[in-house]
Write an enzyme that holds these catalytic residues in place. Structure first.
Site, PDB file in Angstrom:
ATOM      1  N   GLY A 436       0.925  -1.230  -0.043  1.00 43.08           N
ATOM      2  CA  GLY A 436       0.156  -0.040   0.052  1.00 43.08           C
ATOM      3  C   GLY A 436       0.828   1.287   0.039  1.00 43.08           C
ATOM      4  O   GLY A 436       2.058   1.232   0.339  1.00 43.08           O
ATOM      5  N   GLY A 441       4.307   7.079   3.418  1.00 46.44           N
ATOM      6  CA  GLY A 441       5.322   6.245   2.800  1.00 46.44           C
ATOM      7  C   GLY A 441       4.791   4.996   2.109  1.00 46.44           C
ATOM      8  O   GLY A 441       3.359   5.124   1.912  1.00 46.44           O
ATOM      9  N   ASP A 543      -4.156   8.310  15.159  1.00 48.91           N
ATOM     10  CA  ASP A 543      -4.640   8.331  13.892  1.00 48.91           C
ATOM     11  C   ASP A 543      -5.573   7.071  13.427  1.00 48.91           C
ATOM     12  O   ASP A 543      -5.263   6.210  12.749  1.00 48.91           O
ATOM     13  CB  ASP A 543      -3.522   8.394  12.692  1.00 48.91           C
TER      14      ASP A 543
END
Ligand SMILES: *[C@@H]1O[C@H](CO)[C@@H](O)[C@H](O)[C@H]1NC(C)=O
Ligand SMILES: *[C@@H]1O[C@H](CO)[C@@H](O)[C@H](O)[C@H]1NC(C)=O
Ligand SMILES: *[C@@H]1O[C@H](CO)[C@@H](O)[C@H](O)[C@H]1NC(C)=O
Ligand SMILES: *[C@@H]1O[C@H](CO)[C@@H](O)[C@H](O)[C@H]1NC(C)=O
Ligand SMILES: *[C@@H]1O[C@H](CO)[C@@H](O)[C@H](O)[C@H]1NC(C)=O
Ligand SMILES: *[C@@H]1O[C@H](CO)[C@@H](O)[C@H](O)[C@H]1NC(C)=O
Ligand SMILES: *[C@@H]1O[C@H](CO)[C@@H](O)[C@H](O)[C@H]1NC(C)=O
Ligand SMILES: *[C@@H]1O[C@H](CO)[C@@H](O)[C@H](O)[C@H]1NC(C)=O
Length: 742
Positions: A436, A441, A543
């Site tokens: 991914g 990154g 997150d």
């Protein structure tokens, strides 16, 4: 008679010496006589003005004599030989003689005195050779000397008598007894000899014992003495005789060779392959053929190539000889090699010739040098790389981490990876290994040497200030272990931005599996709760979103990306300078205060729960303004009481009204604007777990464990307290602008 005989012998000797030099090619201008009797006359000499280079070289041949006499026109010397190579002419000179007349009681002066003088004054061609001539006084006692054109004495010597048996005793060559000799200086232009007369008195009796009748003085070629007096000197002679005198000749119209070269009009060296050279001890120049050529350099085309192959004695060649202009080659026959100019110099060819050896040697040398250079270069590069790696390792707090790992007991399977290991695991970060990509990154799938499948997160960049805390965070994360947290297996610190190695979770993200069972959220909540409570300082995720909740092959939820989160600040001063997170999941309080708390994660997780219940995305960027935020749509719906419509049809079907009420209450608390009003993560986890059990085993409510009953009772309690408050609801649409830094 004897005079003539000796003269003839001397001539014969001279002729013998000079004849072999007679070359094959022409030596004289065409139409000019090249001989006088037996004497060759090479150009520049010539009989008659038109045949000579200039008047100095002019000769006469008097045929009235037999053999004919060759005379120098200007100075009347008789010549017996000429040599181009040596630059010499042989002139004939009468020896001066005086014989004692016992009757007369004195020496009678002979009448050939004028013939014993040789006058070269004013000659542009001839000089007496200082090197090749000797002044000789013969007979004893005798004191001879000579004067030049300035009437000054030049040189002389004395020969004495000894009461010896002349003739039988070998006294050596002309060294003072009966005969003496002396060298002469150069630049002599006149030879005029004299003998000193001694007064014969009582005092000199000894001196006059054993005297010879006649005495002589003359100038003669050095070789003449060697030959004539080699074994025995005939001191006691009385005859008249002539001797050879060596004259050097040269072109003296111009002082030297280099000056002559510049004035080609009078230049005597003609044609190609001829050149001039300076002569010793005198002015003027002579000519000679270039190397490899022979002939008369004073004639046009006079120098011709020497065919060396025909003159084996001078140019030995035992192989294949080939003549070249001015040179020649002498090579060994085919299949042989060596020095053909030497006898037996050629030998069977060695296949590995010297040239081949040299070439091989050089090749090997060059190869080795290049190899060495390359090797050194590689070494330096490797050193550089190692240094760079070490620098990054230290920068990224690797030393601190190692130290902590050593002193902090067990590593919990956490380890520090080298760049090589990770490159090997990901096939040098090949494109087909990418799991991914995101703003932070790229995540690669990797297989370690022990066949463990891992996910490697390669971040794009990292702030300098973060690196110091990074090691500490890594260490703490490595110590944690929860089945619903994606386990951090290790990190690589040898690169600018550290790479994180996580366990590989096979089944995608919750985001992708959003149509699946919502029960997984409970596990995630548990994980978050664990992270909040089990670590000190507490680890905040920062997150939380569906894309960060992974599912393994058994669809167990695993919260990922903990490595990228910040540690919860333990110090009041430690406030994050940048708001990080994902739109739609961000805690509004965090946006305003920039302070990330455990309640921020609760807010984000509530959004995840809401997503699960509604099967809608947190943010519809392409939706109408009112329905863009899921949170705002939901809270509005709750206010109006039609929130049930928003829920996913399957959820509506499976959930009892009671459960829905509970969960909506939990959600509304979690989505509260005020962080303090939000439940803790632990509470959220516990309640979700309870709801899950209740849904799976509704009968447990009746006969379940006291704990469960307790929980359910508690749940009842919350529903009583549940009420809506206007300020609880965050309306994203209404006005506020938020700064995001992703
Ligand atoms: C040639 O020689 C003879 C005798 O030696 C002499 O009488 C005569 O003058 C000479 N001729 C010339 C041209 O010199
Ligand atoms: C010696 O001198 C005398 C007188 O001058 C002369 O007559 C005589 O011939 C000379 N002898 C010889 C051998 O010359
Ligand atoms: C030598 O020759 C030159 C000219 O050729 C003449 O002037 C001189 O007097 C001669 N000298 C003698 C001693 O004969
Ligand atoms: C020289 O020769 C003569 C006769 O030829 C002889 O009488 C005389 O003794 C000789 N002198 C010497 C020193 O030999
Ligand atoms: C040399 O002179 C001496 C004395 O005058 C004499 O006795 C002797 O015989 C001489 N020798 C010869 C070989 O003439
Ligand atoms: C040759 O002669 C010229 C003049 O005649 C003089 O200038 C020059 O120095 C001379 N060269 C040598 C090498 O003697
Ligand atoms: C060259 O040589 C000729 C004859 O030798 C002479 O007449 C002439 O003056 C010379 N020229 C120069 C430039 O020296
Ligand atoms: C002549 O040939 C030899 C070898 O065959 C070489 O060494 C020499 O330099 C050559 N000379 C000239 C003037 O070409």
């Amino acid at each position: 008679m004897a005079t003539l005989q000796l003269q003839t012998v001397a001539l014969a000797v001279l002729l013998l010496r000079l004849t072999p030099e007679t070359p094959a090619s022409a030596q004289q201008l065409s139409g000019c006589p090249d001989k006088c009797g037996d004497i060759s006359i090479p150009y520049p000499f010539g009989i008659g003005a038109s045949c000579a280079l200039d008047s100095g070289f002019e000769l006469e041949c008097n045929h009235t004599n037999s053999p004919p006499r060759l005379i120098v026109s200007t100075h009347r010397q008789q010549l017996t030989g000429l040599s181009l190579a040596d630059g010499e002419a042989i002139a004939l000179l009468n020896a001066k003689r005086e014989c004692y007349n016992s009757t007369y009681q004195d020496f009678n002066k002979n009448d050939e005195s004028t013939a014993s003088i040789m006058n070269l004054t004013g000659s542009t061609t001839y000089r007496f050779s200082a090197a090749r001539n000797r002044f000789v006084a013969l007979g004893c006692p005798n004191l001879g000397y000579f004067i030049d054109s300035t009437q000054c004495y030049v040189s002389g010597c004395t020969s004495v008598c000894r009461p010896a048996h002349w003739g039988s005793v070998k006294l050596g060559m002309c060294t003072g007894v009966g005969c003496c000799q002396s060298k002469i200086p150069p630049y002599i232009d006149l030879f005029e000899p004299y003998m000193l007369s001694f007064n014969r008195g009582e005092r000199y009796t000894k001196f006059y014992d054993n005297t010879t009748t006649c005495r002589y003085v003359f100038l003669v070629e050095d070789k003449w003495i060697e030959k004539t007096y080699r074994d025995y000197v005939d001191y006691n002679r009385t005859d008249n005789f002539a001797v050879p005198v060596v004259l050097d000749w040269a072109v003296r119209s111009i002082g030297n060779c280099s000056a002559a070269r510049h004035n080609r009009t009078g230049y005597a060296c003609r044609g190609a392959h001829s050149d001039c050279f300076d002569i010793r001890d005198s002015e003027g120049y002579r000519c000679r053929c270039s190397k490899g050529y022979q002939g008369n350099p004073y004639l046009d085309g006079g120098c011709t190539d020497i065919d060396e192959c025909r003159r084996k004695d001078e140019y030995p060649c035992y192989g294949v000889c080939r003549n070249l202009p001015g040179n020649y080659t002498c090579e060994c026959p085919p299949e042989t090699s060596g020095d053909a100019t030497k006898k037996d110099g050629c030998r069977k060819k060695d296949r590995f010739t010297l040239a081949l050896k040299v070439v091989t040697g050089i090749s090997v040398g060059v190869f080795l040098s290049v190899f060495m250079c390359f090797w050194l270069y590689l070494g330096i590069q490797k050193r550089k790389l190692i240094t760079t790696k070490q620098t990054f390792f230290e920068q990224n707090g690797g030393v601190l981490l190692q130290h902590q790992m050593c002193s902090g007991g067990g590593t919990g399977g956490f380890r520090i990876f080298s760049t090589e290991e990770l490159e090997k695991a990901t096939n040098s970060f090949a494109a087909d290994r990418v799991l991914g990509r995101g703003g932070h990154g790229i995540v690669y799938k990797g297989v370690l040497e022990d066949k463990t499948v891992v996910a490697i997160k390669k971040s794009k960049m990292m702030e300098e200030t973060q690196t110091n805390e990074f090691a500490r965070e890594m260490f703490i994360l490595s110590q944690l272990n929860h089945r619903n947290v994606v386990k951090l297996l290790g990190c690589c610190l040898e690169v600018e931005v550290p790479m994180l190695v996580y366990e590989y979770v096979s089944n995608g993200t919750l985001y992708h599996y959003i149509h699946g069972k919502d029960s997984k959220a409970a596990e995630s909540a548990e994980a978050l709760s664990y992270m909040h409570s089990s670590a000190s300082p507490p680890i905040l995720h920062g997150d939380v979103k569906t894309a960060n909740i992974l599912l393994d092959d058994k669809l167990n939820a695993k919260v990922s990306d903990f490595g990228a989160s910040k540690l919860a600040p333990t110090d009041e001063a430690e406030i994050a300078t940048m708001v990080q997170g994902t739109c739609g999941y961000l805690d509004p309080e965090y946006i305003m205060t920039c302070q990330l708390t455990d309640k921020s994660d609760v807010y984000s997780f509530s959004v995840v729960l809401l997503e699960l219940l509604t099967r809608k995305k947190a943010l519809y960027l392409d939706g109408s303004e009112e329905s863009r935020s899921l949170v705002s749509s939901f809270t509005k719906a709750v206010k109006t009481g039609c929130h049930r419509e928003l829920l996913d049809s399957q959820v509506r079907k499976e959930m009892t009204a009671e459960m829905l009420k509970e969960i909506v209450h939990l959600l509304m608390r979690g989505l509260s604007m005020n962080g303090e009003e939000r439940p803790t993560m632990k509470e959220v986890a516990d309640r979700l777990e309870m709801l899950r059990r209740y849904q799976q085993h509704p009968w447990a409510q009746a006969e379940g464990s006291p704990e469960e009953n307790q929980s359910l009772l508690g749940m009842e309690q919350w529903s009583v307290n549940f009420q809506y408050r206007q300020q609880d609801v965050l309306d994203l649409e209404e006005g506020s602008t938020y700064m995001f830094s992703l």
